[in-house]
Motif scaffolding. Structure first.
Motif, PDB file in Angstrom:
ATOM      1  N   GLY A  99       0.773  -1.235   0.000  1.00  0.00           N
ATOM      2  CA  GLY A  99       0.000   0.000   0.000  1.00  0.00           C
ATOM      3  C   GLY A  99       0.803   1.284   0.000  1.00  0.00           C
ATOM      4  N   ALA A 100       2.125   1.202   0.094  1.00  0.00           N
ATOM      5  CA  ALA A 100       2.942   2.421   0.091  1.00  0.00           C
ATOM      6  C   ALA A 100       2.954   3.060  -1.292  1.00  0.00           C
ATOM      7  CB  ALA A 100       4.371   2.099   0.529  1.00  0.00           C
ATOM      8  N   ILE A 101       3.183   4.357  -1.300  1.00  0.00           N
ATOM      9  CA  ILE A 101       3.331   5.114  -2.538  1.00  0.00           C
ATOM     10  C   ILE A 101       4.811   5.447  -2.678  1.00  0.00           C
ATOM     11  CG2 ILE A 101       2.755   7.274  -3.730  1.00  0.00           C
ATOM     12  CD1 ILE A 101       0.155   7.264  -1.957  1.00  0.00           C
ATOM     13  N   ILE A 102       5.374   5.141  -3.838  1.00  0.00           N
ATOM     14  CA  ILE A 102       6.786   5.411  -4.110  1.00  0.00           C
ATOM     15  C   ILE A 102       6.861   6.639  -5.017  1.00  0.00           C
ATOM     16  CG2 ILE A 102       8.935   4.519  -5.080  1.00  0.00           C
ATOM     17  CD1 ILE A 102       7.960   2.814  -2.767  1.00  0.00           C
ATOM     18  N   ILE A 103       7.570   7.664  -4.553  1.00  0.00           N
ATOM     19  CA  ILE A 103       7.782   8.866  -5.365  1.00  0.00           C
ATOM     20  C   ILE A 103       9.285   9.058  -5.533  1.00  0.00           C
ATOM     21  CG2 ILE A 103       7.457  11.363  -5.569  1.00  0.00           C
ATOM     22  CD1 ILE A 103       4.952  11.125  -3.888  1.00  0.00           C
ATOM     23  N   PRO A 104       9.850   8.519  -6.621  1.00  0.00           N
ATOM     24  CA  PRO A 104      11.275   8.755  -6.848  1.00  0.00           C
ATOM     25  C   PRO A 104      11.495  10.253  -7.093  1.00  0.00           C
ATOM     26  CG  PRO A 104      10.421   7.044  -8.304  1.00  0.00           C
ATOM     27  CD  PRO A 104       9.249   7.703  -7.663  1.00  0.00           C
ATOM     28  N   PRO A 105      12.564  10.807  -6.545  1.00  0.00           N
ATOM     29  CA  PRO A 105      12.790  12.253  -6.724  1.00  0.00           C
ATOM     30  C   PRO A 105      13.341  12.571  -8.114  1.00  0.00           C
ATOM     31  CG  PRO A 105      14.524  11.315  -5.379  1.00  0.00           C
ATOM     32  CD  PRO A 105      13.545  10.203  -5.646  1.00  0.00           C
ATOM     33  N   ILE A 106      12.478  12.405  -9.101  1.00  0.00           N
ATOM     34  CA  ILE A 106      12.850  12.629 -10.496  1.00  0.00           C
ATOM     35  C   ILE A 106      12.205  13.940 -10.951  1.00  0.00           C
ATOM     36  CG2 ILE A 106      12.676  11.731 -12.848  1.00  0.00           C
ATOM     37  CD1 ILE A 106      12.429   8.914 -11.522  1.00  0.00           C
ATOM     38  N   PRO A 107      13.012  14.893 -11.415  1.00  0.00           N
ATOM     39  CA  PRO A 107      12.431  16.176 -11.828  1.00  0.00           C
ATOM     40  C   PRO A 107      11.652  16.057 -13.130  1.00  0.00           C
ATOM     41  CG  PRO A 107      14.766  16.136 -12.322  1.00  0.00           C
ATOM     42  CD  PRO A 107      14.460  14.865 -11.579  1.00  0.00           C
ATOM     43  N   ALA A 108      10.692  16.932 -13.298  1.00  0.00           N
ATOM     44  CA  ALA A 108       9.978  17.068 -14.569  1.00  0.00           C
ATOM     45  C   ALA A 108      10.566  18.282 -15.275  1.00  0.00           C
ATOM     46  CB  ALA A 108       8.495  17.264 -14.320  1.00  0.00           C
ATOM     47  N   PHE A 109      10.862  18.134 -16.535  1.00  0.00           N
ATOM     48  CA  PHE A 109      11.492  19.238 -17.251  1.00  0.00           C
ATOM     49  C   PHE A 109      10.485  20.122 -17.976  1.00  0.00           C
ATOM     50  CE2 PHE A 109      14.825  16.229 -16.404  1.00  0.00           C
ATOM     51  CZ  PHE A 109      15.757  17.061 -15.821  1.00  0.00           C
ATOM     52  N   TYR A 110       9.205  19.696 -18.007  1.00  0.00           N
ATOM     53  CA  TYR A 110       8.185  20.573 -18.577  1.00  0.00           C
ATOM     54  C   TYR A 110       8.003  21.829 -17.728  1.00  0.00           C
ATOM     55  CZ  TYR A 110       4.829  18.646 -15.167  1.00  0.00           C
ATOM     56  OH  TYR A 110       4.190  18.260 -14.018  1.00  0.00           O
ATOM     57  N   THR A 111       8.419  21.775 -16.468  1.00  0.00           N
ATOM     58  CA  THR A 111       8.329  22.956 -15.607  1.00  0.00           C
ATOM     59  C   THR A 111       9.480  23.923 -15.856  1.00  0.00           C
ATOM     60  OG1 THR A 111       9.563  21.885 -13.819  1.00  0.00           O
ATOM     61  CG2 THR A 111       7.155  21.655 -13.778  1.00  0.00           C
ATOM     62  N   ARG A 112      10.425  23.496 -16.703  1.00  0.00           N
ATOM     63  CA  ARG A 112      11.612  24.295 -17.039  1.00  0.00           C
ATOM     64  C   ARG A 112      12.355  24.771 -15.791  1.00  0.00           C
ATOM     65  NH1 ARG A 112      10.887  27.137 -22.732  1.00  0.00           N
ATOM     66  NH2 ARG A 112       9.651  25.484 -23.664  1.00  0.00           N
ATOM     67  N   PRO A 113      12.820  23.824 -14.985  1.00  0.00           N
ATOM     68  CA  PRO A 113      13.525  24.217 -13.760  1.00  0.00           C
ATOM     69  C   PRO A 113      14.797  24.995 -14.095  1.00  0.00           C
ATOM     70  CG  PRO A 113      13.831  21.868 -14.194  1.00  0.00           C
ATOM     71  CD  PRO A 113      12.824  22.363 -15.184  1.00  0.00           C
ATOM     72  N   ALA A 114      14.982  26.105 -13.415  1.00  0.00           N
ATOM     73  CA  ALA A 114      16.169  26.944 -13.628  1.00  0.00           C
ATOM     74  C   ALA A 114      17.159  26.798 -12.478  1.00  0.00           C
ATOM     75  CB  ALA A 114      15.751  28.404 -13.778  1.00  0.00           C
ATOM     76  N   THR A 115      16.673  26.298 -11.337  1.00  0.00           N
ATOM     77  CA  THR A 115      17.526  26.174 -10.159  1.00  0.00           C
ATOM     78  C   THR A 115      17.278  24.831  -9.488  1.00  0.00           C
ATOM     79  OG1 THR A 115      15.881  27.096  -8.637  1.00  0.00           O
ATOM     80  CG2 THR A 115      17.346  28.684  -9.743  1.00  0.00           C
TER      81      THR A 115
END
Length: 188
Positions: free
Chosen positions: A144-160
């Protein structure tokens, strides 16, 4: 939905990415949630190494528990919480949870969260992943756990780096159904 009157357990382990746990605690407190915080010994070292923090300061709404305090209230299923997040989650902590090992408060609280069928979110921070890591993730997901790998999304256009941290923490808040403005949702 805001976080008023919600109570969450947050664990910070010795995996790299202590900024994720620190930011989540900040956001939950900002949303007026109560936070029960557990930091492993290695987690304290990573907080120091990565953020220069020797501790997380006590503040309203925040309770900090010693990892060895197995008698803490959050070790019991009779204490109502709205869930638990381990961010970052080391592979050792993941393995303990996957195999029902409760040798410290963090592991016991995760075990209680699973048995009480409350939301358990794990943010595993390791790469590359071995077959053992993947099997442990599958095992906790089946429980029942939820796994959220810390993978960025690039559609948000991260600058920092902060943009990337906000995205990951925002994804955790999404799972908790807590409104936030940490990233702009994808609109096509």
């Amino acid at each position: 939905m805001n976080g008023n009157h919600r109570r969450y357990i947050v664990g910070i382990t010795g995996a790299s990415g202590a900024v994720l746990g620190h930011r989540l605690v900040e956001e939950l407190l900002h949303k007026e949630c109560k936070v029960d915080l557990i930091i492993t010994g290695a987690g304290c070292k990573v907080l120091q190494d990565e953020l220069g923090l020797s501790e997380i300061k006590k503040q309203p709404g925040l309770s900090i528990y010693d990892i060895d305090n197995i008698a803490a209230p959050i070790a019991s299923g009779s204490v109502k919480t709205h869930g638990m997040i381990i961010i970052p989650c080391s592979m050792g902590t993941l393995a303990s949870i996957a195999n029902g090992i409760s040798s410290n408060l963090l592991q016991r609280a995760a075990d209680v969260t699973i048995k009480e069928r409350r939301k358990l979110i794990l943010v595993p921070r390791e790469t590359p992943l071995s077959t053992i890591h993947l099997n442990n993730m599958l095992h906790v997901a089946q429980a029942g756990a939820i796994i959220i790998p810390p993978i960025p999304a690039f559609y948000t256009r991260p600058a920092t780096v902060d943009d990337i941290v906000n995205f990951i923490v925002g994804k955790v808040l999404d799972q908790l159904e807590i409104e936030h403005e940490l990233y702009v949702q994808y609109s096509g």
